[in-house]
Design a protein around this motif. Sequence first.
Motif, PDB file in Angstrom:
ATOM      1  N   LEU A   1       1.994   8.623   8.344  1.00 30.09           N
ATOM      2  CA  LEU A   1       3.310   8.196   7.873  1.00 30.09           C
ATOM      3  C   LEU A   1       4.368   8.364   8.965  1.00 30.09           C
ATOM      4  O   LEU A   1       5.206   7.480   9.172  1.00 30.09           O
ATOM      5  CB  LEU A   1       3.702   8.996   6.625  1.00 30.09           C
ATOM      6  N   ILE A   2       4.332   9.503   9.653  1.00 32.05           N
ATOM      7  CA  ILE A   2       5.318   9.747  10.706  1.00 32.05           C
ATOM      8  C   ILE A   2       5.118   8.776  11.865  1.00 32.05           C
ATOM      9  O   ILE A   2       6.083   8.289  12.468  1.00 32.05           O
ATOM     10  CB  ILE A   2       5.229  11.208  11.182  1.00 32.05           C
TER      11      ILE A   2
ATOM     12  N   GLY B   1      10.969   1.657   5.544  1.00 31.15           N
ATOM     13  CA  GLY B   1      11.657   2.061   4.318  1.00 31.15           C
ATOM     14  C   GLY B   1      10.685   2.522   3.244  1.00 31.15           C
ATOM     15  O   GLY B   1      10.959   3.482   2.514  1.00 31.15           O
ATOM     16  N   GLU B   2       9.536   1.855   3.165  1.00 34.49           N
ATOM     17  CA  GLU B   2       8.517   2.277   2.197  1.00 34.49           C
ATOM     18  C   GLU B   2       7.929   3.630   2.583  1.00 34.49           C
ATOM     19  O   GLU B   2       7.604   4.443   1.711  1.00 34.49           O
ATOM     20  CB  GLU B   2       7.410   1.228   2.112  1.00 34.49           C
ATOM     21  N   VAL B   3       7.798   3.875   3.895  1.00 31.59           N
ATOM     22  CA  VAL B   3       7.339   5.195   4.349  1.00 31.59           C
ATOM     23  C   VAL B   3       8.342   6.263   3.912  1.00 31.59           C
ATOM     24  O   VAL B   3       7.962   7.339   3.438  1.00 31.59           O
ATOM     25  CB  VAL B   3       7.172   5.220   5.881  1.00 31.59           C
ATOM     26  N   ALA B   4       9.627   5.953   4.061  1.00 31.54           N
ATOM     27  CA  ALA B   4      10.663   6.896   3.619  1.00 31.54           C
ATOM     28  C   ALA B   4      10.522   7.193   2.129  1.00 31.54           C
ATOM     29  O   ALA B   4      10.738   8.328   1.687  1.00 31.54           O
ATOM     30  CB  ALA B   4      12.052   6.326   3.917  1.00 31.54           C
ATOM     31  N   GLY B   5      10.144   6.173   1.359  1.00 34.04           N
ATOM     32  CA  GLY B   5       9.928   6.374  -0.070  1.00 34.04           C
ATOM     33  C   GLY B   5       8.778   7.323  -0.347  1.00 34.04           C
ATOM     34  O   GLY B   5       8.860   8.170  -1.257  1.00 34.04           O
ATOM     35  N   VAL B   6       7.702   7.219   0.424  1.00 33.98           N
ATOM     36  CA  VAL B   6       6.571   8.137   0.256  1.00 33.98           C
ATOM     37  C   VAL B   6       6.995   9.552   0.641  1.00 33.98           C
ATOM     38  O   VAL B   6       6.679  10.518  -0.076  1.00 33.98           O
ATOM     39  CB  VAL B   6       5.363   7.692   1.106  1.00 33.98           C
ATOM     40  N   ILE B   7       7.709   9.684   1.761  1.00 30.75           N
ATOM     41  CA  ILE B   7       8.167  11.007   2.197  1.00 30.75           C
ATOM     42  C   ILE B   7       9.085  11.632   1.145  1.00 30.75           C
ATOM     43  O   ILE B   7       8.981  12.825   0.829  1.00 30.75           O
ATOM     44  CB  ILE B   7       8.913  10.916   3.549  1.00 30.75           C
TER      45      ILE B   7
ATOM     46  N   LEU C   1      -1.000  15.192  -3.175  1.00 26.73           N
ATOM     47  CA  LEU C   1      -0.514  15.889  -1.987  1.00 26.73           C
ATOM     48  C   LEU C   1      -1.667  16.489  -1.195  1.00 26.73           C
ATOM     49  O   LEU C   1      -1.697  16.427   0.045  1.00 26.73           O
ATOM     50  CB  LEU C   1       0.480  16.990  -2.378  1.00 26.73           C
ATOM     51  N   PHE C   2      -2.634  17.077  -1.910  1.00 28.06           N
ATOM     52  CA  PHE C   2      -3.800  17.643  -1.242  1.00 28.06           C
ATOM     53  C   PHE C   2      -4.569  16.558  -0.496  1.00 28.06           C
ATOM     54  O   PHE C   2      -5.024  16.763   0.633  1.00 28.06           O
ATOM     55  CB  PHE C   2      -4.715  18.326  -2.260  1.00 28.06           C
ATOM     56  N   GLU C   3      -4.723  15.405  -1.135  1.00 28.69           N
ATOM     57  CA  GLU C   3      -5.464  14.309  -0.521  1.00 28.69           C
ATOM     58  C   GLU C   3      -4.730  13.761   0.702  1.00 28.69           C
ATOM     59  O   GLU C   3      -5.352  13.424   1.715  1.00 28.69           O
ATOM     60  CB  GLU C   3      -5.694  13.191  -1.548  1.00 28.69           C
ATOM     61  N   ILE C   4      -3.412  13.653   0.609  1.00 32.78           N
ATOM     62  CA  ILE C   4      -2.631  13.155   1.749  1.00 32.78           C
ATOM     63  C   ILE C   4      -2.792  14.076   2.948  1.00 32.78           C
ATOM     64  O   ILE C   4      -3.004  13.624   4.080  1.00 32.78           O
ATOM     65  CB  ILE C   4      -1.146  13.016   1.364  1.00 32.78           C
TER      66      ILE C   4
ATOM     67  N   ALA D   1       0.831  -1.203   0.000  1.00 29.00           N
ATOM     68  CA  ALA D   1       0.000   0.000   0.000  1.00 29.00           C
ATOM     69  C   ALA D   1       0.869   1.258   0.000  1.00 29.00           C
ATOM     70  O   ALA D   1       0.572   2.235  -0.704  1.00 29.00           O
ATOM     71  CB  ALA D   1      -0.920  -0.011   1.218  1.00 29.00           C
ATOM     72  N   LEU D   2       1.946   1.243   0.771  1.00 28.69           N
ATOM     73  CA  LEU D   2       2.844   2.402   0.810  1.00 28.69           C
ATOM     74  C   LEU D   2       3.563   2.596  -0.515  1.00 28.69           C
ATOM     75  O   LEU D   2       3.754   3.734  -0.967  1.00 28.69           O
ATOM     76  CB  LEU D   2       3.857   2.210   1.944  1.00 28.69           C
ATOM     77  N   ARG D   3       3.943   1.503  -1.145  1.00 29.51           N
ATOM     78  CA  ARG D   3       4.608   1.623  -2.450  1.00 29.51           C
ATOM     79  C   ARG D   3       3.642   2.172  -3.496  1.00 29.51           C
ATOM     80  O   ARG D   3       4.021   2.997  -4.336  1.00 29.51           O
ATOM     81  CB  ARG D   3       5.166   0.274  -2.887  1.00 29.51           C
ATOM     82  N   ALA D   4       2.383   1.727  -3.436  1.00 29.34           N
ATOM     83  CA  ALA D   4       1.374   2.251  -4.360  1.00 29.34           C
ATOM     84  C   ALA D   4       1.146   3.735  -4.102  1.00 29.34           C
ATOM     85  O   ALA D   4       1.003   4.528  -5.040  1.00 29.34           O
ATOM     86  CB  ALA D   4       0.071   1.467  -4.203  1.00 29.34           C
TER      87      ALA D   4
END
Length: 390
Positions: free
Chosen positions: A150-151, A165-171, A138-141, A124-127
């Motif tokens: 995420l944090i 690590g996937e969270v870091a990818g989203v950030i 960005l607005f939706e997030i 889900a995070l990669r998607a």
Amino acid sequence: MLIHECNETMPNAPTYILELKGISVLQQNQIRNPSRIPVNPFDIPWTSFPVEWLIYPMGHLTQKIIITLDEANEPPTLATAMRTIVTLGLEGEHMCYIIAREGGVRALLEICRTESLEFAHCQALRALATISCVAESLFEIEKEGGVETLIEILCDTTVGEKVRGEVAGVIAQITSPCLENYQQMSDLVDNMEDLLRSLLGLASTTESYEIFLLSSAAIANITFMDSLGCEILAQYEAPRILIKACSTPIANSVFAKDQVVTVLANMVAVDMCRPCIINNNGISLCLELLSICPADYKSASEISACERVQQKAAIALTRMCREEEIGKIICTSEGIPRLVQLCRYAKERNNSEAVLVACLTINDRQHEKYQRLKSAICKASFMSTTIKER
């Protein structure tokens, strides 16, 4: 297939959908029996169709995928739906916009918040990272409280390294300077210390090249947002951690070095951060990074990254040269010969004018006492315009 599925699932389909279906039938028949179907005005590439014609049917299909994300609990079903989201997102920004508009960001964040769906968090995070390349995402997030989610995951040390690590990818994606409106996400600024501390902790403990790259990229992007980020990084000894990593396999690639030198170049611009970079061998690392050569790489992406490393290393040295002692160190080191090479031989910098300007700018930062560097670079610059390279 897409047009046919839309036609079958949409009651009272608009006329343009029926027209598209007719065109696709003709094209399929021509592929199967090329000798029987003459060339006709309908036989045109799909790229010739207006994007507006495809928004409605694609939106309808995306809604079906989002419903699956909302309702499914079985791993195979969820995995298939998220793979589809990634595939569609990779089609381009127009698809990312449609997915975000139809609730894709909300659905993916909800999966990340659901403990019973822990098996799907990574995917889900990669998607989410894949579709977070447009302002709509960005607005939706931000609207869905995604930054806090995420944090929270990133700061939870009980969560597996792969998920963090996937969270870091989203950030890294949502803080990219290439995106519009990334600086307007107030939650990022409000939680910057927790965010940077967790990213730095992840970069310092991981043995994975990919996770180090993602976390360091996120850190580098945040340094563009606010000087406060640089001050926080200095507080948590980021230069020491990142410079040390450059001597290990996890930061061996030119892409990882690009992120590290970006952090150094941005931090050294802040007066209070400069000493911690200098005291942790930042000068030596920047001089070392100047020595890499684009000719040593084959792919276009690696060559571009190499140019960025050279440019940012030169920028970092320029900013450090505000102090006379640093100028003296550069003069007495192997920095001068390499700067001369980069100025004189265009191949050493892949004909990059940005690298040339960055190297020449170091000259302007030198004190009169160290005219050796100034004369060497000016002479090399003059020769580069008068002597034809062989």
